[in-house]
Write an enzyme that holds these catalytic residues in place. Structure first.
Site: not given
Lengths: 609, 363
Positions: A319, A362, A375
């Site tokens: 990420s 989310h 996200c």
């Protein structure tokens, strides 16, 4: 062209020339005979009494100091044992004598002498052993007269004052080997020379190596020096000041000590590397002393302590890549600062369900929240609108996919995929589904911790100075560290948005809370990357899977509004991103804050002597 | 254009080449012995230059040498231009600004220019119609010869400049200088010697003094020459064996792979080796002079004889120095010393001699 030239006078003179040449040659031959045959014994005697020894005077290597002038690499005197083979009358006796002194067997001594003698001329001293203990020195000194062929020589030896501290950056030294003797890099070095083999010692070897001198000493038949004929003093190598901050370096290594991984801290304003740690580490002093077989084994074990994980290994970024992706999406115009997507726990793209790690979803997500909560869906949708080559174009402006050019040997370039790469490396077309994986840092994308630190620096400041370690040397500036500005027109509002998102990840309820420092505006992002494939994963229990199959990342900077320091931490097999890596970075931010903003005194490190 | 005909192979001077190759192999041995400790690099470099030299040698033997002498003047002017450029833009090594860096090699134009000067002398004197040279001719010649030599002296390379006189001496002597003038010149030279003496650098005077009195400076040049003599003397009849020369291997003998390589060989392969080298030089010189004797025209004669004189003076200066009977002027021993510009020049010169012999019949 005259044809009927009368060349007779010419030929007469040619004959004169022949006679002259012949006579002179006879004269030279006669003189040679006179010297080497008639007066042979006279000159033989002279040569024999020309018992002159070349005593090597080894130049100390230049010091390596940290940014505040604290010495990291130094020299200490050490004693070496030399054998002069031209005075070796009774090999067996000599080997036995050395063996007694060193506590070895005569055959081991013979072996090491014979090995060394393959590369050193008969009349130069051979080094039998690297460094002698005090008792050994006393033993050989006392028996000097019986064995004039064995002598002790004092030479400087490299000493790393803090043992393993910053070992991967400093590198290590050792004796030049066969392959290196013939190489361009080490042109001008001779057998037996100690050279930098790794790290800065190698990168700046020419600067750090002094120039050896030598003394010509006349010796009597007992091997005692009677007069010095000439002496060429050695010149010391130039000192090298480097960008590391010893305090930060120590904190980084301590925080990493129980883990496998790497930490990099750098100043995004100028590319100076403040800390670079890799674990497991090794003690470079072993190389200067000479390694035992067990030690060597240890260094080449599967843990690979010799590897500098900050630059020599590339890992899946997970990420963390989203930060670069966000910048790419904004700069390409695919997303604006106001773009939002709705996350319900996943997205169906190309008929395939791509999950978000937060299965509840989310909700509506914009840039800052997407970074704060990491996200996936926000980035999936971005990836759907960007061809891989466009991602490649922007991400490479952050320095991914190529070596940063740091002044260390062995840096790898990592991998930033493109259609061309796929074609050349795998001979396959690029599938759009892969782009979706890459947009959240999964799939065929690899980065080194240093590249990541550099890229986060770019995202946080819009500038891209080249990371480097050399600050200055005694011989003036080391090399120009011009900052190539990789970026055309980075919109300051984009930077602002990314900074804010990362700040929220640390200070709100984001994924990087463990890196918080009270009073210091830290911003950051965590990442978790799969290490092994799905099939292997299913054989493991849930806990094992988390522990052994993921690399934990943290990358961040501080303070938010005027970044002075970037920290990247990687813990291999460290489970979820927040768990292992963020606290390590937190320790570094904390120390940096106390040192530079609160001006607390630092503990001085313990030194080896 | 150069056609490599059967005739070329038939007339090619294999004997001359064989002698040169024999000398070269001694050189390879010596360079290997002097440098093996430093790794394979130096030997590789030497072999590379020898190979390059052989290519040049072949090249210069291919086409009719008269094509070269016909263009002697432009070649000469080009060489002078390069010498001037070197003087201004050259790299200074060991006190003389005589090098230019080219493609990673350091070249010495003052070496290459020997060929240009020889070409111009051979051409010019080869076509003189007088049976004895007149004053005008001599003055013109003096200018042609003096210009490059002066430039080389200005570069600070006395040793190389001195070698040029072999070219002038041999060609003038052969081209029909009256014996009276030869004698007059020798006289003039000895009268001018004191002036030359004072125009020398201190260290050069030193070297000449040392030749007559080796104990004059035990550490400097005299020391080197003494060490060289000890090396040669202690070699005895058969030598100490390759790589076992105490003197040479210990670094007592300076420049052991270049200027003092003869000392190393005499120490390690003895009188037999050193003597063989000298005899090979003798055979080489006689062979070249016999080529001169058979040449088709005066220019050919002068070319070949000039090359012989050039090799002779190099050998005499170099071997004389190592034996301690001549001043220590550092010049390489042709075909034997570690390769450099001088090696390439010498091989090219031999190529020209082969050329003259190949075309000794008028066709």
């Amino acid at each position: 062209m005259p044809i009927n030239q009368d060349n007779r006078p010419l030929n007469r003179r040619l004959a004169i020339l022949q006679v002259v040449f012949g006579l002179v040659l006879l004269l030279l031959l006669g003189k040679l005979w006179h010297l080497s045959v008639v007066h042979y014994s006279f000159y033989e005697e002279l040569a024999h009494n020309n018992r002159v020894r070349t005593v090597p005077l080894v130049a100390p290597r230049g010091l390596i100091l940290d940014r505040e002038g604290r010495v990291l690499a130094d020299n200490v005197p050490s004693s070496k044992l030399l054998v002069y083979r031209d005075e070796l009358d009774d090999e067996e006796a000599t080997y036995a004598f050395i063996a007694r002194g060193l506590g070895l067997s005569p055959s081991q001594v013979r072996e090491s002498v014979e090995k060394a003698s393959r590369r050193v001329g008969r009349f130069r001293p051979l080094e039998v052993t690297g460094s002698l203990s005090l008792e050994q020195v006393a033993y050989f000194k006392a028996r000097q007269a019986e064995h004039p062929e064995v002598r002790i020589s004092r030479q400087p030896r490299r000493l790393y004052r803090h043992g393993p501290l910053a070992a991967h950056v400093l590198g290590y030294v050792g004796e030049i080997n066969e392959a290196q003797l013939g190489s361009k890099e080490f042109q001008g070095f001779k057998p037996g020379d100690v050279i930098g083999k790794f790290g800065l010692e190698r990168q700046y070897n020419r600067l750090l190596s002094g120039k050896d001198g030598s003394a010509l000493v006349r010796v009597n038949s007992q091997g005692k020096a009677t007069a010095e004929i000439s002496r060429q003093e050695p010149t010391r190598g130039s000192p090298l000041h480097i960008t590391l901050d010893l305090d930060l370096q120590m904190a980084a290594e301590e925080a990493l000590s129980q883990e496998i991984g790497a930490v990099v801290a750098l100043d995004p304003r100028n590319g100076e590397v403040l800390a670079m740690a890799s674990s497991p580490a090794y003690d470079p002093n072993g190389f200067a002393r000479g390694l035992s077989a067990e030690e060597w084994e240890e260094l080449n074990n599967p843990g690979k302590p010799l590897q500098n994980r900050a630059i020599q290994n590339a890992y899946s970024p997970g990420s963390i890549f989203k930060v670069v992706m966000a910048a790419a999406g904004l700069r390409s115009g695919v997303y604006s600062l106001d773009t939002t997507v709705y996350c319900n726990g996943g997205a169906t793209i190309y008929g395939h369900r791509f999950r978000c790690h937060h299965s509840g979803g989310h909700g509506r997500v914009g840039l800052e929240l997407a970074i704060e909560r990491s996200c996936n869906v926000y980035f999936y949708q971005m990836g759907r609108q960007m061809p891989i080559d466009q991602i490649h174009h922007y991400a490479s402006q952050f320095g991914l996919g190529r070596a940063t050019g740091i002044d260390l040997p062995g840096e790898v370039s990592g991998l930033l995929p493109s259609t061309r790469w796929k074609r050349e490396a795998r001979d396959q077309p690029w599938y759009p589904g892969e782009t979706i994986s890459v947009s959240i840092g999964q799939g065929p994308i690899n980065v080194t911790p240093l590249q990541l630190a550099s890229a986060i620096g770019v995202a946080a400041t819009g500038r891209a100075p080249r990371p480097h370690l050399a600050l200055r040397s005694g011989a003036g500036e080391v090399s120009s560290q011009a900052a190539p500005n990789l970026l055309e027109d980075f919109d300051p509002r984009h930077i602002e948005g990314i900074r804010q998102g990362m700040w929220r990840a640390v200070n709100n309820w984001g994924t990087a809370r463990a890196a918080r420092v009270e009073g210091f505006d830290v911003a950051g992002k965590t990442g978790t990357a799969q290490v092994i494939g799905r099939e292997t994963l299913e054989k493991l229990s849930k806990e094992e899977a988390a522990r052994f199959t993921t690399n934990a990342w943290f990358a961040g900077f501080a303070p938010r509004d005027n970044p002075e320091v970037v920290v990247v931490a990687l813990v291999q097999q460290g489970g979820g991103g927040g768990a292992k890596a963020a606290p390590i970075a937190g320790k570094l931010f904390d120390l940096y804050y106390r040192k530079h903003h609160l001006h607390e005194p630092m503990q001085s490190p313990v030194e080896l002597r | 254009m150069a056609l490599i005909s059967r005739r070329f192979f038939y007339d090619f001077d294999y004997v001359l080449l064989a002698i040169v190759l024999a000398l070269t192999s001694f050189g390879i041995l010596g360079v290997y012995s002097a440098t093996w400790e430093a790794g394979p690099g130096p030997l590789r470099g030497h072999l590379l230059r020898v190979a390059l030299g052989l290519v040049l040698c072949l090249f210069f033997s291919l086409f009719d040498y008269r094509r070269l002498t016909d263009h002697a003047l432009p070649i000469y002017l080009g060489a002078v231009a390069v010498l001037v450029a070197t003087l201004f833009f050259g790299t200074e090594i060991k006190g003389s600004r005589s090098w230019i860096q080219f493609a990673g090699f350091g070249l010495q134009p003052s070496e290459m220019a020997k060929l240009a000067v020889l070409l111009v002398l051979a051409k010019f004197l080869g076509e003189v119609r007088e049976s004895y040279l007149g004053m005008r001719t001599l003055v013109l010649l003096g200018g042609l010869f003096g210009l490059p030599v002066l430039l080389i002296i200005l570069q600070g390379d006395m040793g190389t400049a001195l070698m040029y006189f072999s070219l002038l001496g041999a060609t003038l002597f052969l081209a029909g200088l009256k014996m009276r003038i030869v004698v007059a010149m020798v006289l003039a030279a000895s009268l001018l010697a004191p002036i030359g003496w004072f125009s020398l650098q201190d260290y050069q005077r030193e070297r000449i003094m040392v030749t007559f009195n080796p104990d004059h400076d035990p550490q400097g040049v005299g020391y080197q020459v003494r060490q060289s003599k000890i090396a040669i003397g202690s070699g005895g009849l058969t030598g100490k064996g390759l790589g076992k020369g105490l003197q040479s291997q210990l670094g007592f003998v300076p420049e052991v792979h270049t200027d003092f390589i003869f000392a190393l060989l005499a120490e390690e392969v003895g009188f037999l080796g050193g003597g063989t080298i000298l005899i090979l030089f003798g055979l080489l010189l006689l062979r070249i002079l016999s080529v001169a004797g058979e040449a088709a025209d005066r220019t050919g004669i002068l070319l070949a004889a000039g090359v012989a004189a050039l090799i002779f003076l190099h050998m005499l200066t170099n071997v004389g120095m190592t034996l301690g009977i001549l001043p220590a002027i550092g010049v390489p021993l042709p075909f034997v010393s570690y390769g450099g510009s001088s090696t390439l020049t010498m091989f090219a010169a031999v190529g020209m001699v082969i050329n003259v012999r190949t075309r000794r019949f008028l066709y």
